[in-house]
Design an enzyme around this catalytic site. Structure first.
Site, PDB file in Angstrom:
ATOM      1  N   ARG A  86      29.953  31.537 -15.209  1.00 32.61           N
ATOM      2  CA  ARG A  86      31.284  31.587 -14.599  1.00 32.61           C
ATOM      3  C   ARG A  86      32.083  30.397 -15.117  1.00 32.61           C
ATOM      4  O   ARG A  86      31.678  29.252 -14.904  1.00 32.61           O
ATOM      5  CB  ARG A  86      31.142  31.539 -13.070  1.00 32.61           C
ATOM      6  CG  ARG A  86      32.467  31.468 -12.385  1.00 32.61           C
ATOM      7  CD  ARG A  86      32.385  31.463 -10.856  1.00 32.61           C
ATOM      8  NE  ARG A  86      33.736  31.245 -10.397  1.00 32.61           N
ATOM      9  CZ  ARG A  86      34.110  30.377  -9.469  1.00 32.61           C
ATOM     10  NH1 ARG A  86      33.205  29.679  -8.807  1.00 32.61           N
ATOM     11  NH2 ARG A  86      35.369  30.219  -9.178  1.00 32.61           N
ATOM     12  N   ASN A 302      31.595  30.638  -2.216  1.00 23.87           N
ATOM     13  CA  ASN A 302      31.176  29.287  -2.585  1.00 23.87           C
ATOM     14  C   ASN A 302      30.656  28.631  -1.309  1.00 23.87           C
ATOM     15  O   ASN A 302      31.429  28.397  -0.375  1.00 23.87           O
ATOM     16  CB  ASN A 302      32.357  28.475  -3.126  1.00 23.87           C
ATOM     17  CG  ASN A 302      32.931  29.087  -4.407  1.00 23.87           C
ATOM     18  OD1 ASN A 302      32.379  30.024  -4.968  1.00 23.87           O
ATOM     19  ND2 ASN A 302      34.040  28.544  -4.866  1.00 23.87           N
TER      20      ASN A 302
HETATM   21  O1  IFM Z   1      33.789  20.952  -8.065  1.00 26.16           O
HETATM   22  C1  IFM Z   1      34.175  21.814  -7.041  1.00 26.16           C
HETATM   23  C2  IFM Z   1      34.663  23.137  -7.590  1.00 26.16           C
HETATM   24  O2  IFM Z   1      35.692  22.958  -8.514  1.00 26.16           O
HETATM   25  C3  IFM Z   1      35.170  24.012  -6.473  1.00 26.16           C
HETATM   26  N1  IFM Z   1      34.182  24.123  -5.420  1.00 26.16           N
HETATM   27  C4  IFM Z   1      33.550  22.922  -4.940  1.00 26.16           C
HETATM   28  C5  IFM Z   1      33.034  22.096  -6.097  1.00 26.16           C
HETATM   29  C6  IFM Z   1      32.376  20.807  -5.564  1.00 26.16           C
HETATM   30  O3  IFM Z   1      33.299  20.059  -4.854  1.00 26.16           O
END
Ligand code: IFM
Length: 459
Positions: A86, A302
């Site tokens: 990704r 996420n």
């Molecule tokens: O680095 C970030 C990413 O760009 C987006 N989600 C969280 C990660 C860690 O903070």
């Protein structure tokens, strides 16, 4: 084992065949080449160059130099036995000022990367927007203006036209919640504004952009496109069974999660959050909600941590979040694998996306290069094992989870934290730009090659 690594123990896999094992990155965090081959300025170029914004005073000007070293990065993915990658496209590389003339050499870069991945049998997952808005669009209102959604659709169309014969998996936006809250309410990320009244219009423009991009990609992409977006979802728990704490947890879930997922999956903003964020009635025009709820193929999740909440005033409109306890990463986030299962089950139950991917999961630790030339990161090995087991539990509970992307392929620019946080499966030696696979990378390579059958390790 003598070198400090652990041996994987074979077992039967509980992951479905074809489960994707991946790693994730984002353009501004790894590419560098901030003004190369016609790339325009982004809000992150501007923000990181503003004194006082970044903890260690650094910028993404060079980052991991992946713009020049992408072949090494593809080699790294292959060494990790990963089947998916990704990455994000920098909008100002494709359209220097966000609109108008497409910069062919910017797209050439991603074209080569996609071909390089496919040659290695690695499935590309392309994120169109991972926070690097062209500064010229910000100067005309950025995400405060719904015109930006139209510009995003044109950008999506241009990328779909060029890569859509080979890329099947598209993620329109990464973490709209972080964009709206950190970029416009708390000012801790670009563009660094802080006005409570901006959350609603910014959210609405982002979600319109998503809907328009889904339609543009479906029209342009010639390979059967699979389209979704990636939301950050935290396991939110109430600090006690007291009714007001339970209500506080529901409120925070509303502000952080329902506020995005309800319009996307139900075509409506939640009334309690609309009131809290004072969303003006005339913000929503006829047809907007139908556009936002355009059906998608998957939801990207996420997941990093949990928070515990109680009634009381927190930041902005949020109730009080208690300080994190237990095992923490260097980001100060609690390690809480059970939350991954809980979040996945909840999303499946409440929103029923056809497919889920864990589009980010990972941990930052204070890794160092050891004298033996290796990077021993037992905390991350344990973190991955426990979170992968939690993903397996979600699958066993019936969640259609089809892949897991570790954040991140290599240490990189962690936004306002600069280079102070190391999330990588590979250690980045910034002085030489050498990438060194950490023990966790070796571990993941074994797990991925066995489709998850070797999660359990012998110490
Ligand atoms: O680095 C970030 C990413 O760009 C987006 N989600 C969280 C990660 C860690 O903070």
């Amino acid at each position: 084992m003598a070198d400090g690594r652990q041996a994987a123990v074979a077992g039967a896999s509980d992951f479905p065949s074809g489960f994707l094992w991946g790693a994730a990155t984002a353009a501004y965090q790894i590419e560098g080449a901030a003004a190369t081959d016609g790339k325009g300025e982004s809000i992150w170029d501007r923000y990181s160059h503003t004194p006082g914004r970044i903890e260690d005073g650094t910028t993404g000007d060079v980052a991991c130099d992946s713009y020049a070293r992408w072949r090494e990065d593809v080699d790294l993915l292959a060494q990790l036995n990963l089947t998916a990658y990704r990455f994000s496209i920098a909008w100002p590389r494709v359209l220097a000022t966000g609109r108008g003339q497409v910069n062919a050499s910017g797209l050439d870069y991603y074209d080569r990367l996609v071909d390089g991945l496919l040659e290695r049998g690695i499935t590309p997952f392309v994120t169109l927007y991972h926070w690097d808005l062209p500064q010229a669009l910000e100067d005309r209102g950025g995400w405060q203006s719904r015109d930006t959604a139209g510009a995003f659709a044109d950008y999506a169309r241009a990328v779909g036209r060029r890569l859509g014969d080979r890329v099947r998996h598209w993620i329109t936006l990464n973490e709209p919640h972080i964009i709206a809250y950190e970029g416009y309410l708390y000012g801790t990320k670009a563009p660094g504004l802080s006005h409570a009244a901006l959350v609603a219009p910014v959210t609405h423009a982002l979600l319109l952009a998503h809907g328009l991009a889904v339609q543009a990609l479906r029209a342009e992409a010639r390979a059967a496109a699979r389209i979704g977006l990636a939301v950050n979802v935290t396991a939110i728990e109430s600090a006690s069974d007291r009714e007001e704490d339970v209500e506080a947890a529901r409120t925070l879930d509303g502000l952080w999660h329902r506020w995005y997922l309800d319009p996307l999956y139900r075509g409506t903003y939640p009334a309690d959050v609309r009131a809290l964020l004072a969303m003006p009635d005339d913000l929503i025009r006829a047809g907007d909600l139908e556009l936002i709820a355009t059906p998608t193929d998957f939801l990207g999740v996420n997941y990093y941590t949990r928070v515990r909440v109680r009634a009381g005033h927190g930041r902005g409109p949020e109730p009080e979040v208690l300080p994190a306890e237990g095992q923490l990463t260097t980001m100060g986030w609690e390690v809480y694998p059970e939350g991954l299962t809980a979040v996945a089950r909840r999303l499946h139950q409440d929103y029923a996306p056809g497919t889920l991917y864990m589009t980010e999961s990972g941990a930052a630790y204070a890794d160092t290069l050891a004298e033996d030339g290796a990077v021993h990161d037992p905390d991350r090995v344990r973190y991955l094992r426990r979170h992968l087991a939690a993903a397996r539990d979600a699958i066993a509970a019936g969640v259609p989870l089809a892949g897991y992307f570790v954040w991140s392929l290599m240490d990189n620019f962690e936004w306002q934290r600069g280079y102070t946080q190391r999330f990588g499966l590979a250690y980045t030696d910034y002085a030489t730009q050498r990438r060194i696979l950490k023990d966790s990378g070796h571990y993941l390579a074994e797990v991925a090659s066995a489709n998850g059958a070797r999660l359990v390790m012998e110490d």
